[in-house]
Scaffold this active site. Structure first.
Site, PDB file in Angstrom:
ATOM      1  N   CYS A   1     -10.881   4.715  10.344  1.00 43.75           N
ATOM      2  CA  CYS A   1     -11.199   4.869  11.760  1.00 43.75           C
ATOM      3  C   CYS A   1     -12.078   3.680  12.158  1.00 43.75           C
ATOM      4  O   CYS A   1     -12.805   3.138  11.338  1.00 43.75           O
ATOM      5  CB  CYS A   1     -11.956   6.143  12.114  1.00 43.75           C
ATOM      6  SG  CYS A   1     -11.089   7.651  11.661  1.00 43.75           S
TER       7      CYS A   1
ATOM      8  N   ARG B   1      -7.878  -0.376  11.048  1.00 45.94           N
ATOM      9  CA  ARG B   1      -8.626   0.685  10.362  1.00 45.94           C
ATOM     10  C   ARG B   1      -8.005   2.065  10.570  1.00 45.94           C
ATOM     11  O   ARG B   1      -8.475   3.049  10.017  1.00 45.94           O
ATOM     12  CB  ARG B   1     -10.074   0.717  10.866  1.00 45.94           C
ATOM     13  CG  ARG B   1     -10.832  -0.563  10.621  1.00 45.94           C
ATOM     14  CD  ARG B   1     -12.231  -0.465  11.181  1.00 45.94           C
ATOM     15  NE  ARG B   1     -12.997   0.533  10.483  1.00 45.94           N
ATOM     16  CZ  ARG B   1     -13.698   0.315   9.383  1.00 45.94           C
ATOM     17  NH1 ARG B   1     -13.722  -0.888   8.861  1.00 45.94           N
ATOM     18  NH2 ARG B   1     -14.374   1.287   8.815  1.00 45.94           N
TER      19      ARG B   1
ATOM     20  N   GLU C   1       4.399  -0.457  -0.086  1.00 47.14           N
ATOM     21  CA  GLU C   1       3.565  -0.085   1.054  1.00 47.14           C
ATOM     22  C   GLU C   1       4.097  -0.616   2.378  1.00 47.14           C
ATOM     23  O   GLU C   1       3.887   0.008   3.411  1.00 47.14           O
ATOM     24  CB  GLU C   1       2.090  -0.446   0.854  1.00 47.14           C
ATOM     25  CG  GLU C   1       1.742  -1.898   0.942  1.00 47.14           C
ATOM     26  CD  GLU C   1       0.251  -2.167   0.715  1.00 47.14           C
ATOM     27  OE1 GLU C   1      -0.578  -1.385   1.196  1.00 47.14           O
ATOM     28  OE2 GLU C   1      -0.078  -3.169   0.070  1.00 47.14           O
TER      29      GLU C   1
ATOM     30  N   ASN D   1     -16.709   7.796  12.427  1.00 47.10           N
ATOM     31  CA  ASN D   1     -15.897   7.294  11.320  1.00 47.10           C
ATOM     32  C   ASN D   1     -16.521   7.849  10.038  1.00 47.10           C
ATOM     33  O   ASN D   1     -17.711   7.702   9.827  1.00 47.10           O
ATOM     34  CB  ASN D   1     -15.937   5.756  11.322  1.00 47.10           C
ATOM     35  CG  ASN D   1     -15.516   5.139  10.003  1.00 47.10           C
ATOM     36  OD1 ASN D   1     -16.064   4.129   9.593  1.00 47.10           O
ATOM     37  ND2 ASN D   1     -14.567   5.731   9.332  1.00 47.10           N
ATOM     38  N   GLY D   2     -15.686   8.511   9.215  1.00 44.68           N
ATOM     39  CA  GLY D   2     -16.210   9.067   7.963  1.00 44.68           C
ATOM     40  C   GLY D   2     -15.790  10.517   7.828  1.00 44.68           C
ATOM     41  O   GLY D   2     -14.821  10.955   8.448  1.00 44.68           O
TER      42      GLY D   2
ATOM     43  N   HIS E   1      10.193   2.579 -23.103  1.00 45.39           N
ATOM     44  CA  HIS E   1       9.625   3.862 -23.523  1.00 45.39           C
ATOM     45  C   HIS E   1       9.829   4.948 -22.467  1.00 45.39           C
ATOM     46  O   HIS E   1       9.092   5.935 -22.441  1.00 45.39           O
ATOM     47  CB  HIS E   1       8.136   3.691 -23.848  1.00 45.39           C
ATOM     48  CG  HIS E   1       7.908   2.769 -25.010  1.00 45.39           C
ATOM     49  ND1 HIS E   1       8.092   3.154 -26.320  1.00 45.39           N
ATOM     50  CD2 HIS E   1       7.578   1.448 -25.054  1.00 45.39           C
ATOM     51  CE1 HIS E   1       7.853   2.123 -27.122  1.00 45.39           C
ATOM     52  NE2 HIS E   1       7.546   1.068 -26.373  1.00 45.39           N
TER      53      HIS E   1
ATOM     54  N   GLU F   1       0.976  -5.157  -8.695  1.00 48.44           N
ATOM     55  CA  GLU F   1       0.661  -5.606  -7.337  1.00 48.44           C
ATOM     56  C   GLU F   1       1.949  -5.894  -6.552  1.00 48.44           C
ATOM     57  O   GLU F   1       2.060  -5.559  -5.368  1.00 48.44           O
ATOM     58  CB  GLU F   1      -0.253  -6.844  -7.406  1.00 48.44           C
ATOM     59  CG  GLU F   1      -0.570  -7.508  -6.091  1.00 48.44           C
ATOM     60  CD  GLU F   1      -1.281  -6.614  -5.080  1.00 48.44           C
ATOM     61  OE1 GLU F   1      -1.734  -5.516  -5.446  1.00 48.44           O
ATOM     62  OE2 GLU F   1      -1.342  -7.015  -3.913  1.00 48.44           O
TER      63      GLU F   1
ATOM     64  N   LYS G   1       2.769  -3.931  -3.122  1.00 46.85           N
ATOM     65  CA  LYS G   1       3.026  -4.623  -1.853  1.00 46.85           C
ATOM     66  C   LYS G   1       4.386  -4.207  -1.309  1.00 46.85           C
ATOM     67  O   LYS G   1       4.540  -3.929  -0.138  1.00 46.85           O
ATOM     68  CB  LYS G   1       2.989  -6.139  -2.104  1.00 46.85           C
ATOM     69  CG  LYS G   1       2.434  -6.969  -1.045  1.00 46.85           C
ATOM     70  CD  LYS G   1       0.921  -7.020  -0.945  1.00 46.85           C
ATOM     71  CE  LYS G   1       0.181  -5.801  -1.306  1.00 46.85           C
ATOM     72  NZ  LYS G   1      -1.242  -5.907  -1.348  1.00 46.85           N
TER      73      LYS G   1
ATOM     74  N   TRP H   1      -7.796   7.213  11.938  1.00 43.18           N
ATOM     75  CA  TRP H   1      -6.954   7.438  10.765  1.00 43.18           C
ATOM     76  C   TRP H   1      -7.243   8.869  10.345  1.00 43.18           C
ATOM     77  O   TRP H   1      -8.359   9.184   9.933  1.00 43.18           O
ATOM     78  CB  TRP H   1      -7.310   6.455   9.655  1.00 43.18           C
ATOM     79  CG  TRP H   1      -6.427   6.569   8.457  1.00 43.18           C
ATOM     80  CD1 TRP H   1      -5.164   6.061   8.321  1.00 43.18           C
ATOM     81  CD2 TRP H   1      -6.724   7.235   7.225  1.00 43.18           C
ATOM     82  NE1 TRP H   1      -4.662   6.370   7.087  1.00 43.18           N
ATOM     83  CE2 TRP H   1      -5.591   7.090   6.393  1.00 43.18           C
ATOM     84  CE3 TRP H   1      -7.813   7.937   6.747  1.00 43.18           C
ATOM     85  CZ2 TRP H   1      -5.537   7.625   5.105  1.00 43.18           C
ATOM     86  CZ3 TRP H   1      -7.762   8.470   5.467  1.00 43.18           C
ATOM     87  CH2 TRP H   1      -6.631   8.307   4.669  1.00 43.18           C
TER      88      TRP H   1
ATOM     89  N   LYS I   1      -6.551  -0.129   6.594  1.00 42.86           N
ATOM     90  CA  LYS I   1      -7.064  -1.257   5.816  1.00 42.86           C
ATOM     91  C   LYS I   1      -8.264  -0.869   4.964  1.00 42.86           C
ATOM     92  O   LYS I   1      -8.371  -1.246   3.815  1.00 42.86           O
ATOM     93  CB  LYS I   1      -7.453  -2.375   6.786  1.00 42.86           C
ATOM     94  CG  LYS I   1      -8.006  -3.611   6.129  1.00 42.86           C
ATOM     95  CD  LYS I   1      -6.901  -4.424   5.557  1.00 42.86           C
ATOM     96  CE  LYS I   1      -7.358  -5.667   4.854  1.00 42.86           C
ATOM     97  NZ  LYS I   1      -6.347  -6.069   3.844  1.00 42.86           N
TER      98      LYS I   1
HETATM   99  C1  F6R Z   1      -3.089  -2.719  -0.673  1.00 45.86           C
HETATM  100  C2  F6R Z   1      -4.440  -2.561  -0.172  1.00 45.86           C
HETATM  101  C3  F6R Z   1      -5.282  -1.477  -0.741  1.00 45.86           C
HETATM  102  C4  F6R Z   1      -6.707  -1.999  -1.002  1.00 45.86           C
HETATM  103  C5  F6R Z   1      -7.604  -0.862  -1.482  1.00 45.86           C
HETATM  104  C6  F6R Z   1      -8.990  -1.345  -1.824  1.00 45.86           C
HETATM  105  O1  F6R Z   1      -2.420  -3.757  -0.052  1.00 45.86           O
HETATM  106  O2  F6R Z   1      -4.869  -3.269   0.680  1.00 45.86           O
HETATM  107  O3  F6R Z   1      -4.726  -0.968  -1.903  1.00 45.86           O
HETATM  108  O4  F6R Z   1      -6.628  -3.011  -1.951  1.00 45.86           O
HETATM  109  O5  F6R Z   1      -7.680   0.118  -0.492  1.00 45.86           O
HETATM  110  O6  F6R Z   1      -9.603  -1.960  -0.735  1.00 45.86           O
HETATM  111  P1  F6R Z   1     -10.859  -2.895  -0.923  1.00 45.86           P
HETATM  112  O7  F6R Z   1     -10.435  -4.092  -1.654  1.00 45.86           O
HETATM  113  O8  F6R Z   1     -11.309  -3.194   0.475  1.00 45.86           O
HETATM  114  O9  F6R Z   1     -11.866  -2.104  -1.687  1.00 45.86           O
END
Ligand code: F6R
Length: 605
Positions: free
Chosen positions: A2, A27, A486, A100-101, A502, A479, A483, A74, A600
């Protein structure tokens, strides 16, 4: 998650609130709303959906008010609906709140307030706050005291801002969720993150947990938990508004992928002494980590993959190192003592799970280090020391440039740790650091010549997408899959190449392309793994440099990377995988910068 915005100043608050919300949409984007102090009462306009829906709802409304609060959501408590959208109000409509929270004790508070006759109109945890303020106002408290008393009842994490009819002051506070104040010549802003108001001002005050700030048109006052006025430093942020715009790209993600050469130059600048062949990390001279004999890295998501990359580098150089998901570490921290260094890897510095991991070991003698992109973020206050990755603002929900800058920063830090802990240098330190220096140019070469768009298009109709790597390329395989899933919403999985046979091999068919990362070191084993999937009909896409010519010869397709040291090839291979994910998502018409269900900055555990 949020995003909250506050604007106090001359003229209408609406344009500033909306632009702040647009800048914070990364956010959360389940709903958006604003509330304005109109001189006699409070006007609230809110809507389920993204900010353009709020703009539609505002069209034709003649709103006045120089003081306002805004929110982009969010969802945590209650689905994305108009009713659950913030701002939330009390029974009288005279108090409006954005939050937010998570309010952990909201059930008890809600029952208590309902028993006193308060009527709730949403399913959110937030709504208890305006009702608490209302009940203190009804008992004769002024707005400031009512706000403080209401906040005293809250348990959990929150950044909260409130306005009330009859006063032009905004009150706000934070506990475990970010809140920054911005000051312009004639306006004040509060927001969850600096980009909300960076196009207006770069003068900021990072508020601290427990701070209560009162903002009016003529100034602001910050008090601490005891109500004592405190002086918080005004800082100038060195990001500029263009850094947070799209600069002509279709998506922030594309822009941020293409910014990597610049971001990496910033990451490395001044940190490698080519004369001595050593690293020069500000604040971390040789000997900083003497006495440390064990390193734990805690992180989530993409940052976890960077942490795993670093753990592999450290382990290979004789350091006892392990990467842990912060969320797991927080519930059950492994043995750690005063000889342990815990490194919190987090782009935003606000990830609740990672803050939770650090809090779980607070009060012990464990040394903590924040490795983050955001100066002044919560993690920097929780840890003993901070090291910045200097990638610049990252807005796209899918992390891209931050991963590259995290791995490169951690690679340089590895050099310092290995020297201090083992008394020897990283294996092939000179060539490793030389390859680190060359990374910006290597990434540029990939961006200029990548065939990722064609590969993405060729395999778009596949049933699933698999990613394989070993050693430092194992986290890159994870990773690549993260990517891909998501932003495309397609099934994608990453595996250690050795693990495939396995169990996961059962999923492999001619319709499951397998991306295989090669480093030029021990390629033969991973070529065997690639052959195993080819034997089941799956196409193999080699992500490799000319050093892996045997692998290239046998692959169905190749995503080429410049030749570098084996330990750095994962950073380069990852850029190709970012591009594959981006182009696949684009072909599929996905909302690349705002993938469904994600945000994010994950500020809830
Ligand atoms: C994936 C992504 C998330 C963040 C994760 C940690 O593309 O962005 O998986 O990597 O939420 O976020 P930070 O790095 O801000 O702690």
């Amino acid at each position: 998650m949020c995003g909250i915005t506050v604007r106090v100043g001359d003229g209408s608050a609406v344009p500033d609130l909306l632009s702040g919300l647009e800048n914070l949409e990364y956010r959360g984007y389940d709903s958006a709303g604003i509330a304005l102090q109109n001189g006699t009462g409070i006007d609230v306009v809110k809507s389920e959906g993204k900010i353009d829906r709020l703009q539609e709802a505002l069209a034709g409304k003649d709103l006045h008010g120089a003081v306002g609060i805004g929110h982009t959501r969010w969802s945590t408590h209650g689905p994305p609906t108009d009713e659950n959208a913030h701002p939330h109000t009390d029974c009288t409509g005279k108090v409006a709140v954005v939050h937010n929270g998570i309010i952990e004790n909201y059930r008890e508070l809600r029952e208590e307030l309902a028993a006193d006759g308060h009527v709730f109109t949403s399913e959110t945890d937030t709504e208890v706050i305006p009702h608490l303020i209302e009940s203190h106002l009804a008992n004769g408290a002024d707005f400031g005291s009512a706000f403080r008393e209401a906040v005293d009842r809250l348990a959990g994490s929150y950044a909260v801002a409130a306005i009330a009819a009859g006063t032009d002051a905004v009150y706000a506070t934070r506990n475990g969720s970010p809140l920054v104040l911005g000051q312009d010549t004639d306006r004040y802003f509060l927001a969850s993150d600096v980009p909300a108001f960076l196009d207006q001002t770069d003068e900021v005050v990072y508020l601290q947990d427990g701070d209560v700030v009162r903002v009016t048109e003529t100034g602001y006052t910050v008090t601490d938990t005891t109500g004592t006025v405190v002086d918080r430093e005004v800082e100038t942020v060195d990001w500029n508004a263009e850094d947070v715009g799209k600069a002509g790209y279709d998506h922030y993600m594309r822009k941020e992928i293409h910014e990597q050469p610049t971001a990496l130059r910033q990451t490395i600048r001044g940190r490698i002494d080519s004369f001595s062949g050593d690293v020069d990390l500000e604040g971390f001279p040789p000997g900083t980590f003497t006495g440390i004999d064990r390193v734990h890295l805690v992180a989530m998501g993409t940052s976890m993959h960077a942490a795993m990359y670093a753990a592999a580098l450290l382990t290979e150089n004789g350091v006892d190192a392990e990467a842990y998901l912060s969320g797991e570490y927080a519930v059950s921290p492994p043995p750690a003592d005063s000889n342990t260094l815990v490194i919190a890897v987090t782009q935003s510095g606000e990830t609740a799970d990672t803050l939770g991991a650090i809090r779980a070991i607070q009060g012990t003698n464990v040394r903590t280090l924040a490795l983050t992109n955001v100066v002044g973020s919560s993690i920097t206050r929780e840890c003993d020391d901070s090291l910045y990755i200097r990638a610049g603002p990252e807005i796209g929900v899918a992390a891209t440039k931050s991963f590259s800058s995290q791995v490169v920063t951690l690679s340089m830090l590895t050099q310092r740790l290995v020297q201090d802990i083992t008394g020897t240098s990283v294996e092939n330190a000179g060539s490793l650091l030389e390859s680190v220096s060359q990374i910006p140019g290597d990434v540029q070469q990939i961006l200029d010549n990548s065939t990722a768009a064609a590969v993405a298009e060729k395999y778009l109709d596949s049933d699933a997408f698999f990613f394989l790597g070993r050693n430092t390329c194992y986290p890159v395989a994870l990773e690549g899959a993260l990517k891909f899933k998501e932003i495309t919403y397609e099934h994608a999985e990453g595996f250690a190449a050795s693990e495939l046979k396995h169990g996961p091999l059962a999923l492999v068919t001619e319709n499951t392309p397998v991306f295989v990362l090669f480093t030029g070191e021990d390629d033969q084993k991973i070529i065997s793994n690639a052959k195993e999937v080819q034997a089941r009909g799956a196409p193999v896409i080699a992500v490799a440099s000319e050093a892996s010519s045997a692998a290239i010869d046998q692959a169905d397709d190749v995503l080429s990377i410049p030749k570098t040291t084996p330990k750095m090839s994962g950073v380069l291979g990852n850029v190709q995988l970012q591009l594959v994910a981006y182009h696949a998502a684009k072909e599929l018409g996905r909302e690349i910068d705002k993938p469904r269900n994600l945000a994010k900055s994950v500020t809830v555990e």
